[in-house]
Design a protein around this motif. Structure first.
Motif, PDB file in Angstrom:
ATOM      1  N   VAL A   1       0.994  -0.650  -0.772  1.00 35.76           N
ATOM      2  CA  VAL A   1      -0.127  -0.247  -0.018  1.00 35.76           C
ATOM      3  C   VAL A   1       0.770   1.430  -0.010  1.00 35.76           C
ATOM      4  N   ALA A   2       2.086   0.943   1.416  1.00 31.20           N
ATOM      5  CA  ALA A   2       2.839   2.405   0.927  1.00 31.20           C
ATOM      6  C   ALA A   2       3.790   2.459  -0.208  1.00 31.20           C
ATOM      7  N   VAL A   3       3.642   1.399  -1.385  1.00 33.05           N
ATOM      8  CA  VAL A   3       4.038   1.621  -2.682  1.00 33.05           C
ATOM      9  C   VAL A   3       3.232   2.037  -4.023  1.00 33.05           C
ATOM     10  N   ILE A   4       2.280   2.104  -3.165  1.00 35.44           N
ATOM     11  CA  ILE A   4       0.861   2.162  -4.312  1.00 35.44           C
ATOM     12  C   ILE A   4       0.711   3.291  -4.493  1.00 35.44           C
ATOM     13  N   LYS A   5       0.543   4.411  -2.417  1.00 36.34           N
ATOM     14  CA  LYS A   5       0.231   5.314  -2.493  1.00 36.34           C
ATOM     15  C   LYS A   5       1.384   6.508  -3.176  1.00 36.34           C
ATOM     16  N   ASP A   6       2.715   5.812  -3.476  1.00 36.09           N
ATOM     17  CA  ASP A   6       3.853   6.594  -4.264  1.00 36.09           C
ATOM     18  C   ASP A   6       3.609   6.604  -5.411  1.00 36.09           C
ATOM     19  N   LEU A   7       2.911   6.235  -6.380  1.00 43.19           N
ATOM     20  CA  LEU A   7       2.817   6.283  -7.692  1.00 43.19           C
ATOM     21  C   LEU A   7       2.037   7.054  -7.804  1.00 43.19           C
ATOM     22  N   GLY A   8       2.529   7.920  -7.988  1.00 44.68           N
ATOM     23  CA  GLY A   8       1.468   9.942  -9.066  1.00 44.68           C
ATOM     24  C   GLY A   8       0.945   9.781  -7.412  1.00 44.68           C
ATOM     25  N   GLN A   9      -0.450  10.322  -7.290  1.00 46.46           N
ATOM     26  CA  GLN A   9      -1.053  10.160  -5.757  1.00 46.46           C
ATOM     27  C   GLN A   9      -2.730   9.453  -6.146  1.00 46.46           C
ATOM     28  N   PRO A  10      -2.593   8.603  -6.142  1.00 47.40           N
ATOM     29  CA  PRO A  10      -4.392   7.722  -6.359  1.00 47.40           C
ATOM     30  C   PRO A  10      -4.892   7.647  -4.966  1.00 47.40           C
ATOM     31  N   ASP A  11      -5.858   7.905  -4.692  1.00 48.67           N
ATOM     32  CA  ASP A  11      -6.019   7.427  -3.498  1.00 48.67           C
ATOM     33  C   ASP A  11      -6.896   5.958  -3.290  1.00 48.67           C
ATOM     34  N   LEU A  12      -6.463   5.114  -2.085  1.00 45.89           N
ATOM     35  CA  LEU A  12      -7.182   3.778  -1.692  1.00 45.89           C
ATOM     36  C   LEU A  12      -8.301   3.543  -1.367  1.00 45.89           C
ATOM     37  N   VAL A  13      -8.881   2.187  -1.991  1.00 46.88           N
ATOM     38  CA  VAL A  13     -10.061   2.074  -1.135  1.00 46.88           C
ATOM     39  C   VAL A  13      -9.321   0.387  -1.058  1.00 46.88           C
ATOM     40  N   ASN A  14     -10.050  -0.730   0.274  1.00 46.67           N
ATOM     41  CA  ASN A  14      -9.754  -2.497   0.472  1.00 46.67           C
ATOM     42  C   ASN A  14     -10.682  -2.624  -0.883  1.00 46.67           C
ATOM     43  N   ASN A  15     -10.433  -3.578  -1.150  1.00 42.42           N
ATOM     44  CA  ASN A  15     -11.208  -4.047  -2.070  1.00 42.42           C
ATOM     45  C   ASN A  15     -10.631  -6.148  -1.559  1.00 42.42           C
ATOM     46  N   PRO A  16     -12.308  -6.725  -1.808  1.00 47.16           N
ATOM     47  CA  PRO A  16     -13.684  -6.277  -1.669  1.00 47.16           C
ATOM     48  C   PRO A  16     -13.922  -4.895  -1.270  1.00 47.16           C
ATOM     49  N   LEU A  17     -15.132  -4.594  -1.689  1.00 46.12           N
ATOM     50  CA  LEU A  17     -15.444  -3.600  -0.485  1.00 46.12           C
ATOM     51  C   LEU A  17     -17.283  -3.872  -0.547  1.00 46.12           C
TER      52      LEU A  17
END
Length: 284
Positions: free
Chosen positions: A70-86
């Motif tokens: 998750v920390a890596v994904i947040k650093d690839l640009g500036q995406p907002d994150l939500v857990n899946n399944p949701l």
């Protein structure tokens, strides 16, 4: 989404098609369904080197298998994150929060510059982006965007200067590191790219989203042996394993590892006979 006046412009597994729809104005937001077969990080990595993609609002539905990244994904640009399944409420809340965030401050200014760029007024868009380059809160987005525009003009030295300046303010930002690696690979400097990636590995551990950069650099240097363990790791960890397996089979074939090729072919259901026939045709 439809009740709020939103609809999906396209639904695709292809990052190129996704980014093309953003550049044409068909879509204005990216919603990424993260899966082991198509990890979100691969799309976000492609998004980093697209001038429109990098400044587009992005929401990622993070797969349970990728929670550790998750920390890596947040650093690839500036995406907002939500857990899946949701559930629908979680998605709606995250989606609306993302929209509100991009309607304020310098993110709002980025959206304005993006709109001008899509409208083909490249000179004005460049001026708007350059004015935002010193703003620390969006520097990690603006700098890669400007860098891609300058790389298209062959201004590699200026791009390097801009990226290194941004890294002084954001020394651990993976998106900026990925763009610096991209610069050196495009400039035919794979050794320098590997040094950047090795420094990132020491700071962040093994970064699977940057494995393709490492693999490309090793292949550019003719270091097939060094590329094989990276490809094997992607296959073993079920991280875009089908594509990685195809490349791994080619590398094993090149290096004459018949036994390992047979094991890889069996594990990934690759028809080894057809593969060798196609390889021999290509070689001849």
């Amino acid at each position: 989404m439809e009740r709020r006046g939103w609809s999906a412009g396209i639904i695709t597994h292809n990052p190129e098609q996704c980014l093309k729809s953003l550049n044409s104005g068909v879509c204005s937001i990216i919603v990424v369904h993260d899966t082991p077969e198509v990890p979100a990080s691969f799309l976000l990595r492609a998004q980093l080197v697209d001038p429109v993609g990098i400044i587009s609002p992005t929401l990622v539905l993070v797969d349970p298998a990728h929670q550790s990244e998750v920390a890596v994904i947040k650093d690839l640009g500036q995406p907002d994150l939500v857990n899946n399944p949701l559930n629908p409420a979680e998605f709606t809340d995250a989606f609306e929060w993302m929209l509100r965030r991009w309607q304020t401050g310098n993110l709002r200014n980025l959206i304005a510059a993006r709109r001008v760029y899509i409208g083909k007024d490249f000179k004005k868009a460049a001026q708007m982006l350059t004015a935002l380059r010193s703003e620390v809160d969006v520097q990690h987005l603006v700098t890669p965007c400007v860098a891609q525009l300058l790389m298209k003009q062959g201004q590699y030295k200026q791009v390097e200067t801009y990226l290194l300046q941004a890294l002084k303010a954001h020394p651990r930002n993976i998106g900026l590191i990925a763009n610096l690696s991209e610069l050196y690979l495009r400039a035919a400097m794979p050794n320098t790219a590997l040094k950047v990636l090795e420094a990132a590995r020491k700071n962040h551990g093994n970064l699977r989203p940057l494995y393709p950069d490492q693999i490309q650099a090793h292949l550019m240097l003719g270091q097939i042996e060094a590329a094989i363990p990276l490809l094997e790791a992607l296959v073993r960890e079920n991280y875009r394993s089908r594509d990685a397996g195809d490349f791994l089979a080619r590398c094993l074939m090149t290096e004459g590892y018949a036994d390992r090729l047979a094991q890889t072919s069996a594990a990934l259901h690759i028809n080894e006979t057809e593969f060798k026939t196609a390889w021999n045709k290509l070689a001849s």
